[in-house]
Design an enzyme around this catalytic site. Sequence first.
Site, PDB file in Angstrom:
ATOM      1  N   CYS A  51       0.818  -1.211   0.000  1.00  0.00           N
ATOM      2  CA  CYS A  51       0.000   0.000   0.000  1.00  0.00           C
ATOM      3  C   CYS A  51       0.854   1.264   0.000  1.00  0.00           C
ATOM      4  CB  CYS A  51      -0.937   0.010   1.203  1.00  0.00           C
ATOM      5  SG  CYS A  51      -0.106  -0.206   2.790  1.00  0.00           S
ATOM      6  N   HIS A  99      18.936   0.487   2.322  1.00  0.00           N
ATOM      7  CA  HIS A  99      17.487   0.642   2.191  1.00  0.00           C
ATOM      8  C   HIS A  99      16.769  -0.679   2.428  1.00  0.00           C
ATOM      9  CE1 HIS A  99      13.667   2.233   0.705  1.00  0.00           C
ATOM     10  NE2 HIS A  99      13.556   1.104   0.014  1.00  0.00           N
TER      11      HIS A  99
END
Length: 355
Positions: A51, A99
């Site tokens: 999402c 990351h």
Amino acid sequence: MQFLVGGGLNYEKSPLELRERVAFRGEELGRALPLLRQELGLEEAVLLSTCNRVEYVGITQDANRCRAGWARFLESYHGYPANWDAYSQFRQGRACIDHLFELVSGLRSMVIGETEIFGQVKAAYEAAHRMEMTGVWLNRLFQTSFSAAKAARSRTFITRGNVSVSSVAVELAERLFGNLAGRSVMVLGAGEASEKTLRALEGRGVSLLLVANRTYDRACELMKELHGEAIHWSEFLDRSVSVDIVISSTSAPHYILTRERLLPLLERRKGDPLFLIDLAVPRDIDPSVHSLDGVYLYNIDDLQLIARQNLEDRAAEIVRCRRLLEPYIERFAQWADQRQKRSHGSDVMRDFRTA
């Protein structure tokens, strides 16, 4: 030369209306991953769609082609042109590794420390692995990141408090009403997010809990363990007449609640307010319904405010988490160095050491 690369869209730089345009459902990966590899020139590839983000990690011999190919890939697959470069991020070497490790550990999420992202990244990796889209580099990278994330979560308080998307949705509902005692709630969808929402609702004093799903048997199966009622998908609009809150999290590719569908419902509610919380990407609820009298709509980006308010206790743990991740990153770097020497010039880690 080979390069470790990654990038894509996330909530930090791209708005929800763009992210939902290019979201990928699980069943789409069989077509999307080969196209991703082709357009970006990747030898190995993993595609993650949640999402809050649509991102990739890969191995390539041409980092410039990879960077330029991302927009072509999105437009080719979804047929939706946009200035994707302006909303996208690109990482290489050390930045890509940092990351990924922080992402799996919950440090890069909209809700810091949330636990759903670990399972989502793992599922994305396993899907790519089954399709033989990963090889020695990404297999080692992802497996090491999973071990690092488990260590960081178990040895810090980064997961303390209710800050998952599902829990924040329930917290929002509580804030709207003061508490949920005696309130009625309907959940649309019976997937993972819906199940977590239902579990978060347990013990909150809800008087009526309904679950509607396109597959009725799945809704029934879910409600065996929870105190509520499974209803047929065709019933959810009629039953919405008597509920206070609707929380929607389906995988529908289009709006399931529109102005046209809500207007007759609102007349039958005789002025009772209706609170809608849309957790889906693409969105389940037409954002224009927010302008209707008595309708209050919140989407996944609206949860950021509550999430930020819950981060004070977790913020102090970020530094500790990063310290715990560092030995795992170094271990991967040592393995990569040794492999580079054996492969005579492979340059996957070039930017890692110099970052």
